[in-house]
Design an enzyme around this catalytic site. Structure first.
Site, PDB file in Angstrom:
ATOM      1  N   GLU A   1      96.092 -21.015  37.490  1.00 28.68           N
ATOM      2  CA  GLU A   1      95.610 -21.826  36.362  1.00 28.68           C
ATOM      3  C   GLU A   1      95.737 -21.056  35.038  1.00 28.68           C
ATOM      4  OE1 GLU A   1      95.153 -24.911  36.893  1.00 28.68           O
ATOM      5  OE2 GLU A   1      94.378 -25.176  38.925  1.00 28.68           O
TER       6      GLU A   1
ATOM      7  N   HIS B   1      94.002 -24.472  46.326  1.00 30.32           N
ATOM      8  CA  HIS B   1      94.461 -25.330  45.231  1.00 30.32           C
ATOM      9  C   HIS B   1      95.479 -24.612  44.334  1.00 30.32           C
ATOM     10  CE1 HIS B   1      94.478 -28.411  42.225  1.00 30.32           C
ATOM     11  NE2 HIS B   1      93.985 -27.592  41.296  1.00 30.32           N
TER      12      HIS B   1
ATOM     13  N   ASN C   1      97.235 -31.083  33.777  1.00 31.75           N
ATOM     14  CA  ASN C   1      97.759 -31.471  35.095  1.00 31.75           C
ATOM     15  C   ASN C   1      99.180 -30.967  35.318  1.00 31.75           C
ATOM     16  OD1 ASN C   1      95.413 -32.881  35.767  1.00 31.75           O
ATOM     17  ND2 ASN C   1      96.093 -34.589  34.498  1.00 31.75           N
TER      18      ASN C   1
ATOM     19  N   LYS D   1      91.347 -23.865  27.542  1.00 30.34           N
ATOM     20  CA  LYS D   1      90.756 -25.040  28.185  1.00 30.34           C
ATOM     21  C   LYS D   1      89.745 -25.688  27.240  1.00 30.34           C
ATOM     22  CE  LYS D   1      89.189 -27.732  31.665  1.00 30.34           C
ATOM     23  NZ  LYS D   1      89.000 -28.021  33.044  1.00 30.34           N
TER      24      LYS D   1
ATOM     25  N   HIS E   1     100.383 -30.357  38.751  1.00 34.04           N
ATOM     26  CA  HIS E   1      99.349 -30.881  39.658  1.00 34.04           C
ATOM     27  C   HIS E   1      99.773 -32.143  40.400  1.00 34.04           C
ATOM     28  CE1 HIS E   1      96.895 -27.819  37.917  1.00 34.04           C
ATOM     29  NE2 HIS E   1      95.793 -28.237  38.519  1.00 34.04           N
TER      30      HIS E   1
ATOM     31  N   GLU F   1      89.983 -37.323  28.612  1.00 35.80           N
ATOM     32  CA  GLU F   1      91.374 -37.391  29.084  1.00 35.80           C
ATOM     33  C   GLU F   1      92.071 -38.702  28.709  1.00 35.80           C
ATOM     34  OE1 GLU F   1      92.022 -35.415  32.871  1.00 35.80           O
ATOM     35  OE2 GLU F   1      93.813 -36.616  33.175  1.00 35.80           O
TER      36      GLU F   1
ATOM     37  N   LYS G   1      83.849 -32.113  33.925  1.00 35.72           N
ATOM     38  CA  LYS G   1      84.215 -32.968  35.070  1.00 35.72           C
ATOM     39  C   LYS G   1      83.400 -32.505  36.273  1.00 35.72           C
ATOM     40  CE  LYS G   1      88.965 -34.320  34.005  1.00 35.72           C
ATOM     41  NZ  LYS G   1      90.383 -34.245  34.444  1.00 35.72           N
TER      42      LYS G   1
ATOM     43  N   ARG H   1      94.394 -33.867  27.265  1.00 34.37           N
ATOM     44  CA  ARG H   1      93.736 -33.194  28.413  1.00 34.37           C
ATOM     45  C   ARG H   1      94.626 -33.306  29.659  1.00 34.37           C
ATOM     46  NH1 ARG H   1      87.337 -32.842  30.124  1.00 34.37           N
ATOM     47  NH2 ARG H   1      87.714 -31.624  32.000  1.00 34.37           N
TER      48      ARG H   1
ATOM     49  N   ARG I   1      68.713 -39.488  35.426  1.00 33.70           N
ATOM     50  CA  ARG I   1      69.766 -39.828  34.441  1.00 33.70           C
ATOM     51  C   ARG I   1      70.185 -38.621  33.597  1.00 33.70           C
ATOM     52  NH1 ARG I   1      66.526 -44.450  33.717  1.00 33.70           N
ATOM     53  NH2 ARG I   1      67.302 -46.101  35.055  1.00 33.70           N
TER      54      ARG I   1
ATOM     55  N   HIS J   1      99.002 -32.027  44.154  1.00 33.47           N
ATOM     56  CA  HIS J   1      98.121 -32.962  44.876  1.00 33.47           C
ATOM     57  C   HIS J   1      98.853 -33.567  46.069  1.00 33.47           C
ATOM     58  CE1 HIS J   1      95.622 -33.468  40.953  1.00 33.47           C
ATOM     59  NE2 HIS J   1      95.201 -32.456  41.680  1.00 33.47           N
TER      60      HIS J   1
HETATM   61  P1  NAD Z   1      85.240 -22.342  45.916  1.00 34.82           P
HETATM   62  O1  NAD Z   1      84.102 -22.778  45.106  1.00 34.82           O
HETATM   63  O2  NAD Z   1      85.383 -22.895  47.286  1.00 34.82           O
HETATM   64  O3  NAD Z   1      85.229 -20.741  45.978  1.00 34.82           O
HETATM   65  C1  NAD Z   1      86.214 -20.099  46.720  1.00 34.82           C
HETATM   66  C2  NAD Z   1      85.631 -19.087  47.699  1.00 34.82           C
HETATM   67  O4  NAD Z   1      85.210 -17.929  46.981  1.00 34.82           O
HETATM   68  C3  NAD Z   1      84.403 -19.576  48.458  1.00 34.82           C
HETATM   69  O5  NAD Z   1      84.481 -19.112  49.780  1.00 34.82           O
HETATM   70  C4  NAD Z   1      83.239 -18.904  47.733  1.00 34.82           C
HETATM   71  O6  NAD Z   1      82.137 -18.718  48.562  1.00 34.82           O
HETATM   72  C5  NAD Z   1      83.854 -17.600  47.331  1.00 34.82           C
HETATM   73  N1  NAD Z   1      83.296 -16.934  46.160  1.00 34.82           N
HETATM   74  C6  NAD Z   1      82.914 -17.503  45.004  1.00 34.82           C
HETATM   75  N2  NAD Z   1      82.627 -16.544  44.108  1.00 34.82           N
HETATM   76  C7  NAD Z   1      82.795 -15.365  44.722  1.00 34.82           C
HETATM   77  C8  NAD Z   1      82.688 -14.018  44.294  1.00 34.82           C
HETATM   78  N3  NAD Z   1      82.401 -13.707  43.036  1.00 34.82           N
HETATM   79  N4  NAD Z   1      82.936 -13.044  45.196  1.00 34.82           N
HETATM   80  C9  NAD Z   1      83.305 -13.348  46.471  1.00 34.82           C
HETATM   81  N5  NAD Z   1      83.469 -14.608  46.926  1.00 34.82           N
HETATM   82  C10 NAD Z   1      83.216 -15.598  46.045  1.00 34.82           C
HETATM   83  O7  NAD Z   1      86.648 -22.653  45.194  1.00 34.82           O
HETATM   84  P2  NAD Z   1      87.165 -22.609  43.685  1.00 34.82           P
HETATM   85  O8  NAD Z   1      88.590 -22.286  43.764  1.00 34.82           O
HETATM   86  O9  NAD Z   1      86.264 -21.823  42.813  1.00 34.82           O
HETATM   87  O10 NAD Z   1      87.014 -24.127  43.241  1.00 34.82           O
HETATM   88  C11 NAD Z   1      87.722 -25.157  43.870  1.00 34.82           C
HETATM   89  C12 NAD Z   1      87.034 -26.461  43.573  1.00 34.82           C
HETATM   90  O11 NAD Z   1      87.003 -26.646  42.167  1.00 34.82           O
HETATM   91  C13 NAD Z   1      87.741 -27.666  44.168  1.00 34.82           C
HETATM   92  O12 NAD Z   1      86.802 -28.510  44.755  1.00 34.82           O
HETATM   93  C14 NAD Z   1      88.376 -28.339  42.957  1.00 34.82           C
HETATM   94  O13 NAD Z   1      88.477 -29.739  43.112  1.00 34.82           O
HETATM   95  C15 NAD Z   1      87.407 -27.962  41.873  1.00 34.82           C
HETATM   96  N6  NAD Z   1      87.969 -27.963  40.511  1.00 34.82           N
HETATM   97  C16 NAD Z   1      87.324 -28.690  39.575  1.00 34.82           C
HETATM   98  C17 NAD Z   1      87.795 -28.697  38.280  1.00 34.82           C
HETATM   99  C18 NAD Z   1      87.037 -29.442  37.217  1.00 34.82           C
HETATM  100  O14 NAD Z   1      87.541 -29.615  36.104  1.00 34.82           O
HETATM  101  N7  NAD Z   1      85.815 -29.845  37.502  1.00 34.82           N
HETATM  102  C19 NAD Z   1      88.946 -27.970  37.938  1.00 34.82           C
HETATM  103  C20 NAD Z   1      89.570 -27.216  38.928  1.00 34.82           C
HETATM  104  C21 NAD Z   1      89.074 -27.206  40.225  1.00 34.82           C
HETATM  105  N1  GLY Z   2      91.073 -29.432  35.617  1.00 40.84           N
HETATM  106  C1  GLY Z   2      91.598 -30.476  34.789  1.00 40.84           C
HETATM  107  C2  GLY Z   2      90.648 -30.921  33.744  1.00 40.84           C
HETATM  108  O1  GLY Z   2      89.573 -30.384  33.605  1.00 40.84           O
HETATM  109  O2  GLY Z   2      90.940 -31.844  33.026  1.00 40.84           O
END
Ligand code: NAD
Ligand code: GLY
Length: 363
Positions: free
Chosen positions: A187, A267, A247, A229, A250, A239, A145, A243, A123, A254
């Protein structure tokens, strides 16, 4: 060194936390300062990040008496799955108690997956975000999130689980593939458009250095973007209101990701196209909106994906089933000015069609 930021959560002071702009090797010192002294810890990463940063982080942790246990997954979106969540449970439950921290070292994929594991194990165990992509630094590591994907859709299983702290080493973005750098920049531009005209003007002025990742230029810009942020999350953690400004672009993005089965665009690339469409609708609704000025910066975000064979009807239909749509009505974040966002459902469908055509023909 850049000063840390604090993310206050007024409704839950005990979950407020700091975001440190320090080196990866400072992780053990920060853990000790936060009372996380349990020698056992789980650290989740992916294969790309492991290759570049594991040795350094491991040596720093061991030197301070920690015994890191690594959980390494393949890189990529498919890692955000029930199977990999289950693999964390299997590994971590073998030695964890409620004080054993789980650390996410990597991009948003690793952060979202590990955060959800930390929310659900016993938990809730302490969780530390160490974001290594620009996307994760300015967006996904901040705000709690967490979650995984389901075959029905992206991010459909998850929870809010705030980290104990975030360690953002801005130097790690230097090793990112260039396409990932550009994706994260979308972003940063979004944060400027929705809240901060001064950041917008700085980005315009420094754009070449930003694209080239000049360290002294990008460090304060990353920090400012994180601050935006954090300010939004602090005012609206779950949200209920502002918040949703995050989007911006977005709802279009999406739809693009969905009709291309998440295979064509990163993305941030989809967000870039989505922001162009949202700027178009903003101008349609607000004739005074400085459309050209905003558009020039968004169009300066490079996109490597091929934009072709996209069916307008499917894109519009996909917007209606976006999880942020309400009762099939398209709800959009628009701008009345650079730095000023609002949410509306009062949108002329003709504007949406025209926005898609404009955005898709911009590249
Ligand atoms: P990712 O985690 O897939 O990383 C992108 C690529 O970069 C991967 O191949 C990874 O191995 C590589 N990488 C990471 N750090 C590196 C570094 N320092 N040097 C070299 N390579 C590196 O993608 P991302 O764009 O970081 O994240 C996308 C994800 O985040 C999606 O699943 C999306 O839904 C999520 N997301 C979540 C939120 C949230 O609020 N929680 C917000 C935006 C995106
Ligand atoms: N990435 C959108 C949020 O965190 O609300």
């Amino acid at each position: 060194m850049l000063p840390p930021l604090f993310l206050p959560l007024p409704t839950a002071v005990d979950r407020s936390y700091s975001i440190y702009f320090q080196q990866l090797t400072d992780l053990p010192n920060l853990m000790q300062a936060h009372g996380l002294k349990n020698p056992q810890l789980g650290i989740v990463t992916d294969k790309h990040v492991e290759k570049i940063y594991r040795r350094k982080v491991e040596a720093a942790l061991i030197a301070k008496g920690y015994q890191p246990r690594w959980i390494v997954f393949p890189a990529g979106e498919t890692t955000k799955s029930l199977n990999h969540l289950s693999a964390i449970y299997d590994h971590f439950l073998g030695y964890a108690d409620r004080r054993t921290p789980l650390i996410a070292l990597g991009g948003g994929v690793i952060g979202d997956l590990t955060g959800f594991a930390a929310a659900s194990i016993l938990r809730g165990v302490p969780f530390i975000q160490v974001p290594t992509t620009l996307m994760a630094q300015v967006d996904s590591s901040i705000g709690g999130k967490t979650g995984i994907n389901h075959t029905v859709g992206k991010n459909l299983i998850g929870a809010f689980h705030q980290p104990s702290f975030v360690l953002c080493d801005v130097d790690t973005v230097q090793s990112l593939p260039v396409r990932e750098w550009h994706s994260g920049l979308a972003e940063v531009v979004k944060h400027a458009l929705i809240t901060d005209e001064t950041l917008f003007d700085t980005l315009v002025l420094e754009w070449d250095a930003v694209l080239n990742r000049t360290p002294e230029v990008i460090a304060p810009l990353i920090r400012r973007s994180v601050e935006i942020k954090a300010e939004i999350v602090s005012k609206d953690e779950t949200e209920q209101g502002i918040r949703a400004y995050l989007n911006f672009g977005h709802t279009f993005a999406h739809a693009l990701e969905q009709v291309t089965a998440y295979k064509t665009f990163l993305h941030g690339e989809a967000v870039t196209i989505g922001m162009i469409a949202a700027l178009y609708v903003s101008k349609y609704q607000n004739p005074e909106f400085p459309f050209e000025k905003a558009l020039d910066l968004v169009k300066a975000l490079p996109i490597s994906a091929a934009i072709k064979d996209l069916d307008l009807q499917s894109l519009t239909e996909a917007m209606k089933v976006d999880k942020k749509a309400q009762a099939g009505n398209i709800r959009l974040v628009l701008l009345s000015n650079i730095g000023t966002a609002y949410i509306t459902q009062d949108i002329d469908p003709k504007a949406i069609q025209a926005a898609w055509m404009f955005a898709l023909s911009s590249f």
